[in-house]
Design an enzyme around this catalytic site. Structure first.
Site: not given
Ligand code: BES
Ligand code: MN
Ligand code: ZN
Length: 498
Positions: A268, A273, A280, A291, A350, A352, A354
Site C-alpha cells: 500500500k 492519508d 481525519k 501510510d 478514509d 482507501e 483497500r
C-alpha cells in the site's frame, strides 16, 4: 559498517574493543572464561566485586587488561542464562552497539554471537547480529539543518564463531543480515521522509533507481492513463482529489527458473492519508505520511533480495497515490467499478487502502503467481487488536499463513493470524453496489481483509496489516522498517537458505 567473521583465541585479538557477555550467575563461560584466564582472573574479580552483576542492559568498559591484546573489553550483562532467548540476545547486541558508539574504538570484535541460544543457530545469530547493529546505527538526517556530527569512531565490527569450520556459513548469513539491514534502513527512510517529498512520483523514482543500482530489477511505472485503460476505477477514485499524479509501480526480479511462478508482493502506497472527504481529525495527522510503509517494505525487501541474489522470481506491485479532499474528490455514496468488474459503494473515503489494493490484487493475476502477499497500514482497528508489537496476518491459505508466521518468529518481526471466515462478509453488503468499502466497527481489520479476499480468489494470498508496527509515535517517532525482516526471511526460506 564493515562486518566480518573472526575465530581463534579471544585474548590475542588486536582490536579497539572486545565485547564479552556475562550472565547473572556471574559464572564466566566461553570467551569470558578464556579471557579471564589470560588476564589472571581480573575479569572474575571485577564481576565478583559487584561492578558487573550480569543484569540485562548493564555494561562495563575495562581498559588495558594485562594479557589481553584488545585495547578495551566491554562486559555486557545478559540476564539469567535460562531466560536467554532470541529477544534477550537481540537486546544484548543492541546494548553493546550503543555502548561501543560511546567509546573511541574504531573497530571491535563481539563474542556475543557465540552465546546465541542453540535454537537460533550460528547463521541466525549472524543475521540477527548484523540486523540489530544496523538498526541501532540508523540515523534519519535527510532534512536535519544542523547535521549533528555523530560520526562515531566505529567503522568495523567483527563477530566470532567458536569453530573455524563455521566461518563460511557464518559469512554468508552475515552478508544476508547486512542486506536485510540495509533494506530495513531504506524502508525506514522512505517512511520518515515528509509527504511533500515522498510523493507517488518520488516512490516511482526510487523504484527506478533501485532497478539501475541493482541491475537485476526491471521496473515499469504505469501512469493515470494506463490505469484508466486497465479499468482500475477503484484505485483512481482515491486519486481523484489530489494534484499529485498517481503511479502504479511494477518491479520484477527474476533470479529463479524461467518457468517458476513468481511470488508477488503488493505494498500500500498512500503517501499521505488525510481521509479525503471523510477527513481525519487533526491530531496526529502528520503520521499519515507513514501510510506508504507497505510500499516502502516492498522496496526495502527488493533491495535486500537483489543484494542476496536469491534464486527466486519475485514481483513487487505498488499502487501509490495521496488521499486528499477537494472539488474533484470522491464522495461518500459514490459507486466505482474495480478492475475485477465488481462495483464498490464508497461509504467512507478514509477506507482507501483497500480501494487501491483491490485493483493491484486483480492486476497480480497476470503473473499467475505462486502466491501473493500484500502489506498495508490498513486499519486503526489492528492497533486496537494487537498493539504495536505484532502485525496482523490474514490469509486464504493455511500453509502460506504458517510460512509467514514462522518467518516472523525467526526474524523477530512477529505476526499473528486473525480469521477471515465467510461469516464476516455480511458486514460488507451494500444496497447500491456489489459491496461497500467499510464493514462497521466490529472486527475492522478482519472486514478490511474480507474486502480484499473478494479480489484474491484465483491464487494463494496473505495480507499483513502493519498499522501498528510500521512506525513508532511519541518521542521516538520514526519508521521501523517492519515487516522487511519477516518478508526477507520468508523469501530466504522459499529459496531454501534457512
Ligand atoms: N491508513 C489508515 C489506517 C491507520 C490508521 C493506520 C491509524 C495507522 C494508524 C486507513 O486508511 C484508515 O483510515 N482506515 C480506517 C478505516 C475505517 C474508515 C473503516 C480506520 O482504521 O479508521
Ligand atoms: Mn484512510
Ligand atoms: Zn490509509
Amino acid at each position: 559498517m564493515e562486518f566480518s567473521i573472526k575465530s581463534g583465541s579471544p585474548e590475542k585479538l588486536r582490536t579497539g574493543a572486545l565485547v564479552v557477555g556475562v550472565f547473572e550467575s556471574r559464572k564466566l563461560g566461553g570467551a569470558a572464561a578464556v579471557l579471564d584466564a589470560a588476564c589472571k582472573g581480573r575479569i572474575g574479580d571485577i564481576v565478583g566485586s559487584g561492578d558487573m552483576e550480569g543484569k540485562s542492559g548493564s555494561t562495563l568498559l575495562l581498559h588495558a587488561l594485562p594479557g589481553i591484546a584488545a585495547d578495551r573489553v566491554l562486559l555486557v550483562g545478559l540476564g539469567k542464562e535460562k531466560e536467554f532467548g532470541l529477544k534477550e540476545y537481540r537486546e544484548a547486541m543492541a546494548v553493546s552497539v550503543r555502548a561501543l558508539r560511546e567509546t573511541g574504538a574504531k573497530d571491535a570484535v563481539s563474542t556475543l554471537t557465540e552465546l546465541a541460544p542453540r535454537k537460533v543457530g550460528t547463521a541466525g545469530a549472524m543475521r540477527q547480529a548484523a540486523l540489530v547493529t544496523l538498526d541501532q546505527l540508523y540515523r534519519y538526517d535527510t532534512h536535519a539543518r544542523n547535521k549533528k556530527d555523530e560520526s562515531h569512531a566505529l567503522v568495523a565490527l567483527a563477530f566470532t564463531v567458536a569453530k573455524k569450520s563455521a566461518t563460511s556459513a557464518a559469512s554468508e548469513a552475515l552478508a544476508q543480515g547486512e542486506a536485510i539491514g540495509h533494506g530495513v534502513a531504506l524502508a525506514r527512510t522512505l517512511g520518515n521522509l515528509p509527504p511533500n517529498v515522498c510523493t507517488p512520483t518520488h516512490l516511482a523514482e526510487q523504484a527506478i533507481e533501485l532497478g539501475k543500482k541493482t541491475g537485476s530489477i526491471t521496473v515499469t511505472v504505469l501512469e493515470r492513463a494506463d490505469m484508466q485503460k486497465l479499468g482500475m476505477g477503484s484505485l483512481l477514485s482515491v486519486a481523484a482529489g489530489t494534484r499529485q499524479p498517481p503511479k502504479f509501480i511494477a518491479m520484477e526480479y527474476r533470479g529463479g527458473k524461467k518457468s517458476e511462478a513468481p511470488i508477488v508482493l503488493v505494498g500500500k502506497g498512500i503517501t499521505f492519508d488525510s481521509g479525503g472527504i471523510s477527513l481525519k481529525p487533526g491530531e496526529g495527522m502528520d503520521e499519515m505520511k507513514y501510510d506508504m510503509c507497505g510500499a516502502a517494505s516492498v522496496l526495502g525487501t527488493f533491495q535486500a533480495l537483489a543484494a542476496m541474489k536469491l534464486p527466486l522470481n519475485v514481483v513487487g506491485l505498488v499502487p501509490t497515490t495521496e488521499n486528499m479532499p477537494g472539488g474533484a474528490a470522491t464522495r461518500p455514496g459514490d459507486v466505482v467499478k474495480s478492475m475485477s468488474g465488481q462495483t464498490i459503494e464508497i461509504l467512507n473515503t478514509d477506507a482507501e487502502g483497500r480501494l487501491i489494493l483491490c485493483d493491484a490484487l486483480t492486476y497480480a493475476e497476470r503473473y499467475d503467481p505462486a502466491c501473493v502477499v500484500d502489506i498495508a497500514t490498513l486499519t486503526g482497528a489492528c492497533i486496537i487488536a494487537l498493539g504495536h508489537v505484532t502485525s496482523g496476518l490474514m490469509a486464504n491459505d493455511d500453509p502460506l499463513a504458517d510460512e509467514l508466521l514462522a518467518a516472523g518468529q525467526t526474524a523477530w518481526d512477529r505476526a499473528w493470524r486473525l480469521p477471515i471466515w465467510e461469516d464476516y462478509q455480511e458486514q460488507l453488503k451494500s444496497n447500491f453496489a456489489d459491496m461497500g468499502n467499510i464493514g462497521g466497527r466490529p472486527a475492522g481489520s478482519i472486514t478490511a481483509a474480507c474486502f480484499l479476499a473478494r479480489f484474491t480468489k484465483k491464487y494463494k494470498w496473505a495480507h499483513l496489516d502493519i498499522a501498528g508496527t510500521a512506525w513508532k509515535s511519541g518521542k521516538d517517532k520514526g519508521g521501523t522498517g517492519r515487516p522487511v525482516p519477516l518478508l526477507t526471511h520468508f523469501l530466504l526460506a522459499r529459496a531454501g537458505k534457512i
